[in-house]
Design an enzyme around this catalytic site. Structure first.
Site, PDB file in Angstrom:
ATOM      1  N   CYS A  20       0.822  -1.222   0.000  1.00  0.00           N
ATOM      2  CA  CYS A  20       0.000   0.000   0.000  1.00  0.00           C
ATOM      3  C   CYS A  20       0.851   1.265   0.000  1.00  0.00           C
ATOM      4  O   CYS A  20       0.315   2.369  -0.130  1.00  0.00           O
ATOM      5  CB  CYS A  20      -0.940  -0.019   1.193  1.00  0.00           C
ATOM      6  SG  CYS A  20      -1.772  -1.602   1.378  1.00  0.00           S
TER       7      CYS A  20
ATOM      8  N   HIS B  85      -2.914   6.356   2.769  1.00  0.00           N
ATOM      9  CA  HIS B  85      -3.469   5.103   2.246  1.00  0.00           C
ATOM     10  C   HIS B  85      -4.804   4.823   2.932  1.00  0.00           C
ATOM     11  O   HIS B  85      -4.908   4.881   4.159  1.00  0.00           O
ATOM     12  CB  HIS B  85      -2.487   3.960   2.481  1.00  0.00           C
ATOM     13  CG  HIS B  85      -3.115   2.616   2.342  1.00  0.00           C
ATOM     14  ND1 HIS B  85      -3.847   2.266   1.228  1.00  0.00           N
ATOM     15  CD2 HIS B  85      -3.162   1.543   3.183  1.00  0.00           C
ATOM     16  CE1 HIS B  85      -4.312   1.039   1.395  1.00  0.00           C
ATOM     17  NE2 HIS B  85      -3.914   0.574   2.561  1.00  0.00           N
TER      18      HIS B  85
ATOM     19  N   ASN C   7     -10.493  -1.111   0.602  1.00  0.00           N
ATOM     20  CA  ASN C   7      -9.036  -0.977   0.637  1.00  0.00           C
ATOM     21  C   ASN C   7      -8.495  -1.500  -0.695  1.00  0.00           C
ATOM     22  O   ASN C   7      -8.554  -2.695  -0.963  1.00  0.00           O
ATOM     23  CB  ASN C   7      -8.488  -1.784   1.823  1.00  0.00           C
ATOM     24  CG  ASN C   7      -6.977  -1.750   1.914  1.00  0.00           C
ATOM     25  OD1 ASN C   7      -6.281  -1.379   0.958  1.00  0.00           O
ATOM     26  ND2 ASN C   7      -6.449  -2.137   3.056  1.00  0.00           N
TER      27      ASN C   7
HETATM   28  O1  UT7 Z   1      -3.873  -1.965   3.727  1.00  0.00           O
HETATM   29  C1  UT7 Z   1      -2.891  -2.593   4.458  1.00  0.00           C
HETATM   30  C2  UT7 Z   1      -2.890  -2.186   5.868  1.00  0.00           C
HETATM   31  N1  UT7 Z   1      -4.010  -2.784   6.557  1.00  0.00           N
HETATM   32  C3  UT7 Z   1      -4.609  -2.143   7.546  1.00  0.00           C
HETATM   33  O2  UT7 Z   1      -4.272  -1.032   7.844  1.00  0.00           O
HETATM   34  C4  UT7 Z   1      -5.677  -2.873   8.313  1.00  0.00           C
HETATM   35  C5  UT7 Z   1      -5.643  -2.453   9.759  1.00  0.00           C
HETATM   36  N2  UT7 Z   1      -6.601  -3.185  10.607  1.00  0.00           N
HETATM   37  C6  UT7 Z   1      -7.941  -2.993  10.517  1.00  0.00           C
HETATM   38  O3  UT7 Z   1      -8.431  -2.262   9.678  1.00  0.00           O
HETATM   39  C7  UT7 Z   1      -8.809  -3.644  11.568  1.00  0.00           C
HETATM   40  O4  UT7 Z   1      -7.971  -4.267  12.513  1.00  0.00           O
HETATM   41  C8  UT7 Z   1      -9.809  -4.684  10.996  1.00  0.00           C
HETATM   42  C9  UT7 Z   1     -10.909  -3.979  10.223  1.00  0.00           C
HETATM   43  C10 UT7 Z   1      -9.090  -5.697  10.131  1.00  0.00           C
HETATM   44  C11 UT7 Z   1     -10.494  -5.423  12.151  1.00  0.00           C
HETATM   45  O5  UT7 Z   1     -11.161  -4.494  12.999  1.00  0.00           O
HETATM   46  P1  UT7 Z   1     -10.919  -4.518  14.581  1.00  0.00           P
HETATM   47  O6  UT7 Z   1     -11.772  -3.480  15.164  1.00  0.00           O
HETATM   48  O7  UT7 Z   1      -9.437  -4.417  14.817  1.00  0.00           O
HETATM   49  O8  UT7 Z   1     -11.499  -5.916  14.998  1.00  0.00           O
HETATM   50  P2  UT7 Z   1     -10.761  -7.103  15.776  1.00  0.00           P
HETATM   51  O9  UT7 Z   1      -9.824  -7.820  14.873  1.00  0.00           O
HETATM   52  O10 UT7 Z   1     -10.239  -6.607  17.085  1.00  0.00           O
HETATM   53  O11 UT7 Z   1     -11.992  -8.036  16.067  1.00  0.00           O
HETATM   54  C12 UT7 Z   1     -13.055  -7.649  16.968  1.00  0.00           C
HETATM   55  C13 UT7 Z   1     -14.149  -8.692  16.895  1.00  0.00           C
HETATM   56  C14 UT7 Z   1     -13.633 -10.117  16.973  1.00  0.00           C
HETATM   57  O12 UT7 Z   1     -14.575 -10.884  17.678  1.00  0.00           O
HETATM   58  P3  UT7 Z   1     -14.314 -11.299  19.221  1.00  0.00           P
HETATM   59  O13 UT7 Z   1     -13.013 -12.066  19.246  1.00  0.00           O
HETATM   60  O14 UT7 Z   1     -14.217  -9.983  19.954  1.00  0.00           O
HETATM   61  O15 UT7 Z   1     -15.498 -12.099  19.580  1.00  0.00           O
HETATM   62  C15 UT7 Z   1     -13.612 -10.567  15.528  1.00  0.00           C
HETATM   63  O16 UT7 Z   1     -13.722 -11.970  15.387  1.00  0.00           O
HETATM   64  O17 UT7 Z   1     -14.806  -8.564  15.615  1.00  0.00           O
HETATM   65  C16 UT7 Z   1     -14.844  -9.853  14.993  1.00  0.00           C
HETATM   66  N3  UT7 Z   1     -14.827  -9.692  13.564  1.00  0.00           N
HETATM   67  C17 UT7 Z   1     -15.938  -9.539  12.836  1.00  0.00           C
HETATM   68  N4  UT7 Z   1     -17.246  -9.505  13.200  1.00  0.00           N
HETATM   69  C18 UT7 Z   1     -18.144  -9.329  12.203  1.00  0.00           C
HETATM   70  C19 UT7 Z   1     -13.764  -9.637  12.746  1.00  0.00           C
HETATM   71  N5  UT7 Z   1     -14.166  -9.466  11.476  1.00  0.00           N
HETATM   72  C20 UT7 Z   1     -15.512  -9.403  11.495  1.00  0.00           C
HETATM   73  C21 UT7 Z   1     -16.500  -9.247  10.513  1.00  0.00           C
HETATM   74  N6  UT7 Z   1     -17.804  -9.212  10.907  1.00  0.00           N
HETATM   75  N7  UT7 Z   1     -16.203  -9.112   9.204  1.00  0.00           N
END
Ligand code: UT7
Length: 324
Positions: free
Chosen positions: A112, A248, A278
């Site tokens: 990215c 980005h 993204n």
């Molecule tokens: O472009 C390259 C660089 N990439 C980035 O910059 C990405 C950076 N990271 C992110 O954008 C975020 O970390 C994500 C969007 C990938 C994830 O969001 P988050 O707020 O960090 O969620 P998390 O990984 O902490 O997950 C929170 C909860 C989890 O459930 P539990 O363990 O709390 O029960 C996940 O399993 O959300 C759950 N979860 C979802 N729930 C519904 C993860 N993905 C989903 C989903 N739908 N699609």
């Protein structure tokens, strides 16, 4: 030798994918996706549509909109993590399909951060006096490397391309840059097709994108917050002096966290993530082009571009906007 960016063009595939699409095959919801990422929509390529196809279309759109002759382009840089194949390069395919007779051509891989690294390289080639007119494209077909069984990644990505021409100029409008890498994080965001370990860690080599989202999120907030201060310092400006920032577009919530930390209003942050998802190397030119079309960006506006991602690596540049 001075350089400026004289034109921009984008392309996105036809197929629109809304958040509700994912609700039928993974445990997710439109509400979760909007609240955690800001994403409303993304575009997916057709099965027979690849990165080179999008690059050619973005460049033809640029040529048409800005009445640009492509014939005298002397170098082509394509930033992508999803080339049609490892060899020949996408840039070589662009050269052939656009009948550009005398151009060097390379693909660069810095995820990215690729589009900004492409501009930095083009600026350097022009400054050295070896080249005069360089086509820089950021393009990715992430839908083709998405693991649709992984709800933490599959909702994020989209496909698209953005092209600019960087040219020798009387007045410089491409200023100082920042670049940096921490390769220890390679294992936290990768796309592997061989079983070679990354940073001494075993990887899943299934040609799908794997991401440890929380690790990237934390690193990105910390790195971009410090990086933008450094970019301002290197250019003898303050962040308040800047009209618009184009980081980005990985996640709108992540951008909000960075801008809150920097105490900069979100009105100054140009994003493409809400309407394109993204799109990795394409996300910055997509946001830039959209802001021009919306009439937000004016001639001479001071802008900062900052790409960050897989590596982990980042690259930023301070620019005076020369395209409307
Ligand atoms: O472009 C390259 C660089 N990439 C980035 O910059 C990405 C950076 N990271 C992110 O954008 C975020 O970390 C994500 C969007 C990938 C994830 O969001 P988050 O707020 O960090 O969620 P998390 O990984 O902490 O997950 C929170 C909860 C989890 O459930 P539990 O363990 O709390 O029960 C996940 O399993 O959300 C759950 N979860 C979802 N729930 C519904 C993860 N993905 C989903 C989903 N739908 N699609």
């Amino acid at each position: 030798m001075s350089a400026t960016i004289t034109s921009i063009g984008i392309y996105h595939p036809e197929k629109e994918i809304y958040n509700s699409y994912f609700e039928s095959f993974i445990d997710t919801s439109d509400t979760w996706i909007r609240e955690r990422t800001g994403i409303e929509r993304r575009f997916y390529t057709a099965p027979n549509e690849y990165t080179s196809d999008m690059c050619v279309k973005a460049t033809l759109n640029l040529s048409k909109e800005y009445n640009k002759d492509l014939h005298d382009i002397d170098y082509i840089i394509v930033a992508t993590s999803t080339p049609d194949q490892p060899m020949p390069s996408v840039a070589s395919q662009v050269q052939s399909r656009l009948n550009i007779p005398h151009a060097g051509a390379i693909d660069i891989s810095s995820a990215c951060a690729g589009f900004v690294n492409g501009i930095i390289l083009a600026k350097g080639l022009i400054a050295s006096g070896t080249h005069k007119k360089i086509l820089v494209i950021g393009a990715d077909v992430l839908s083709k490397v998405t693991d649709f069984t992984d709800r933490t990644t599959c909702i994020l990505f989209g496909d698209g391309a953005g092209a600019v021409i960087v040219e020798k100029a009387d007045n410089n409008s491409l200023f100082n840059t920042i670049t940096g890498t921490n390769g220890d994080y390679g294992k936290d965001l990768y796309l592997a097709h061989q079983n070679a370990p990354i940073s001494n860690s075993e990887v899943i080599a299934n040609n799908k994108l794997h991401q440890n989202g929380r690790v990237v999120y934390k690193w990105a907030v910390q790195t971009l917050t410090g990086g933008l201060h450094e970019l301002a310092r290197k250019n003898n400006v303050t962040l308040e002096d800047i009209d618009y920032f184009i980081p980005h577009s990985a996640n709108y919530r992540l951008l909000e966290a960075i801008f809150k930390e920097l105490d900069i209003p979100m009105e100054k942050c140009l994003d493409s993530v809400r309407l394109f998802g993204n799109t990795s190397a394409a996300s910055i030119p997509l946001a830039w082009y959209s802001a021009i079309k919306d009439g937000k960006l004016k001639l001479g506006d001071k802008i900062m571009l900052v790409g960050f991602g897989g590596g982990f690596t980042y690259a930023g540049i301070y620019i005076k906007n020369n395209i409307v």
